[in-house]
Write a protein that holds these residues in place. Structure first.
Motif, short mmCIF file in Angstrom:
data_model
loop_
_atom_site.label_atom_id
_atom_site.label_comp_id
_atom_site.label_asym_id
_atom_site.label_seq_id
_atom_site.Cartn_x
_atom_site.Cartn_y
_atom_site.Cartn_z
N GLY A 174 0.82 -1.20 0.00
CA GLY A 174 0.00 0.00 0.00
C GLY A 174 0.86 1.26 0.00
N LEU A 175 1.95 1.23 0.77
CA LEU A 175 2.87 2.36 0.80
C LEU A 175 3.52 2.56 -0.56
N CYS A 176 3.89 1.46 -1.22
CA CYS A 176 4.47 1.53 -2.57
C CYS A 176 3.50 2.21 -3.53
N ALA A 177 2.23 1.80 -3.48
CA ALA A 177 1.22 2.39 -4.36
C ALA A 177 1.07 3.89 -4.10
N PHE A 178 1.07 4.28 -2.84
CA PHE A 178 0.95 5.70 -2.50
C PHE A 178 2.15 6.49 -3.03
N LEU A 179 3.34 5.94 -2.88
CA LEU A 179 4.55 6.65 -3.33
C LEU A 179 4.58 6.78 -4.85
N LEU A 180 4.11 5.75 -5.55
CA LEU A 180 4.03 5.84 -7.01
C LEU A 180 3.05 6.94 -7.43
N TRP A 181 1.98 7.07 -6.66
CA TRP A 181 1.02 8.16 -6.93
C TRP A 181 1.65 9.51 -6.62
N LEU A 182 2.42 9.58 -5.55
CA LEU A 182 3.01 10.85 -5.11
C LEU A 182 4.14 11.32 -6.03
N TYR A 183 4.89 10.37 -6.61
CA TYR A 183 6.10 10.73 -7.35
C TYR A 183 5.88 11.81 -8.41
N PRO A 184 4.91 11.70 -9.31
CA PRO A 184 4.72 12.76 -10.31
C PRO A 184 4.10 14.03 -9.73
N ARG A 185 3.66 13.96 -8.48
CA ARG A 185 3.02 15.12 -7.84
C ARG A 185 3.92 15.75 -6.77
N ARG A 186 5.15 15.25 -6.66
CA ARG A 186 6.06 15.75 -5.62
C ARG A 186 6.31 17.24 -5.79
N ARG A 187 6.43 17.93 -4.67
CA ARG A 187 6.59 19.39 -4.69
C ARG A 187 8.02 19.82 -4.37
N PHE A 188 8.85 18.89 -3.95
CA PHE A 188 10.26 19.21 -3.73
C PHE A 188 11.07 17.92 -3.76
N ASP A 189 12.33 18.03 -4.13
CA ASP A 189 13.20 16.86 -4.16
C ASP A 189 13.36 16.31 -2.74
N GLY A 190 13.16 15.02 -2.62
CA GLY A 190 13.25 14.37 -1.32
C GLY A 190 11.90 14.07 -0.72
N GLN A 191 10.84 14.61 -1.28
CA GLN A 191 9.51 14.41 -0.70
C GLN A 191 9.10 12.93 -0.71
N VAL A 192 9.34 12.26 -1.81
CA VAL A 192 8.91 10.86 -1.94
C VAL A 192 9.72 9.97 -0.99
N PHE A 193 11.03 10.19 -0.96
CA PHE A 193 11.88 9.37 -0.08
C PHE A 193 11.54 9.60 1.39
N LEU A 194 11.35 10.85 1.77
CA LEU A 194 11.01 11.16 3.16
C LEU A 194 9.63 10.61 3.51
N ALA A 195 8.70 10.65 2.54
CA ALA A 195 7.37 10.08 2.76
C ALA A 195 7.49 8.56 2.98
N TYR A 196 8.42 7.94 2.25
CA TYR A 196 8.65 6.51 2.45
C TYR A 196 9.17 6.22 3.85
N VAL A 197 10.15 6.99 4.28
CA VAL A 197 10.73 6.77 5.61
C VAL A 197 9.67 6.96 6.70
N ILE A 198 8.89 8.03 6.58
CA ILE A 198 7.83 8.29 7.55
C ILE A 198 6.79 7.18 7.52
N GLY A 199 6.38 6.79 6.32
CA GLY A 199 5.38 5.74 6.17
C GLY A 199 5.86 4.42 6.74
N TYR A 200 7.11 4.08 6.46
CA TYR A 200 7.65 2.82 6.98
C TYR A 200 7.70 2.85 8.50
N ALA A 201 8.15 3.96 9.07
CA ALA A 201 8.25 4.07 10.53
C ALA A 201 6.87 3.87 11.16
N LEU A 202 5.84 4.45 10.55
CA LEU A 202 4.48 4.32 11.09
C LEU A 202 3.97 2.89 11.01
#
Length: 254
Positions: A174-202
């Motif tokens: 589910g996190l992978c699917a969300f990140l794939l959705w977020l990637y083309p909509r990212r607003r700054f470099d690092g947003q997708v990776f940081l979202a992954y780290v936060i999502g994984y931690a949760l």
């Protein structure tokens, strides 16, 4: 459980290793396709993948040895190098893999954030495959449960337990699917990776409540304590980078 998938002659194929390799292979194919589309150097992506995977495996093993079972390994040092059974910890892989990747991108003068935004969805995908491997291997099992989908793990006890490995795999997909959705909509470099780290931690913090593990502080496992620390650090970095992007007008994305 199926810790051994098949045996051909003198070759034994272990389920955990097979699923881990399968996850890495599929993720690499998808990363390379994405890199080609994004105009990112494919050779650099391949080199970075190899460095990150090898460093991550070393870190994952060392973290397990020193933090989870040092009393055993201190008297069985050669067993440290036996990766056929359980004994890999994601946090060790994350720390050493990220450190090695950071060193590589600095040497090559690449953008760390851009490269890891590219990798982030597939880190989640690879992790899901690894957790399925854990389920087949019968390790990383959950706590006892009366729920209808409880699983009895052979060789452990006759008590139905949470299939914590499958919970982790589904949440990571589910996190992978969300990140794939977020990637083309990212607003700054690092947003997708940081979202992954936060999502994984949760998701890791949550799954630990139904997973057998070492309790070390006020009822929390070592994995939950580390997850909480990572969540705070990643959250602060995410906020600072988002504020910086807004202030400078430097908005990334497709």
């Amino acid at each position: 459980m199926y810790p051994i998938l098949l045996e051909i002659g003198g070759i034994t194929v272990y389920s955990y290793g097979f699923m881990l390799a399968l996850g890495i292979g599929i993720s690499l194919i998808l990363i390379m396709r994405k890199a080609r589309k994004e105009g990112i150097d494919e050779e650099a992506v391949l080199d970075l993948t190899i460095i990150t995977v090898l460093s991550g495996l070393i870190g994952a093993r060392l973290f397990y040895v020193f933090f989870y079972d040092w009393e055993y390994y201190r008297f069985n040092l050669l067993q440290i190098f036996d990766l056929r059974n359980e004994g890999l910890v994601w946090y060790g892989a994350f720390i050493m893999g990220t450190a090695a990747a950071l060193l590589y991108v600095r040497i090559k003068r690449l953008s760390f954030w851009r490269m890891f935004d590219l990798f982030a969805p597939y880190l989640a995908l690879g992790y899901a495959f690894g957790r399925i491997g854990c389920f087949l291997n019968g390790c990383c099992f959950g706590t006892p449960t009366d729920l209808p989908w409880g699983v009895v793990f052979p060789g452990l006890d006759p008590v139905p337990r949470h299939p914590a490995q499958l919970y982790s795999a589904l949440l990571s997909l589910g996190l992978c699917a969300f990140l794939l959705w977020l990637y083309p909509r990212r607003r700054f470099d690092g947003q997708v990776f940081l979202a992954y780290v936060i999502g994984y931690a949760l998701l890791r913090f949550g799954v630990e409540f139904v997973r057998e593990n070492l309790i070390i502080w006020n009822g929390f496992t070592i994995a939950q304590v580390i997850a909480a620390g990572i969540l705070v650090v990643a959250g602060v970095i995410y906020w600072r980078r988002s504020q910086s992007a807004l202030g400078s007008g430097d908005i990334g994305g497709d």
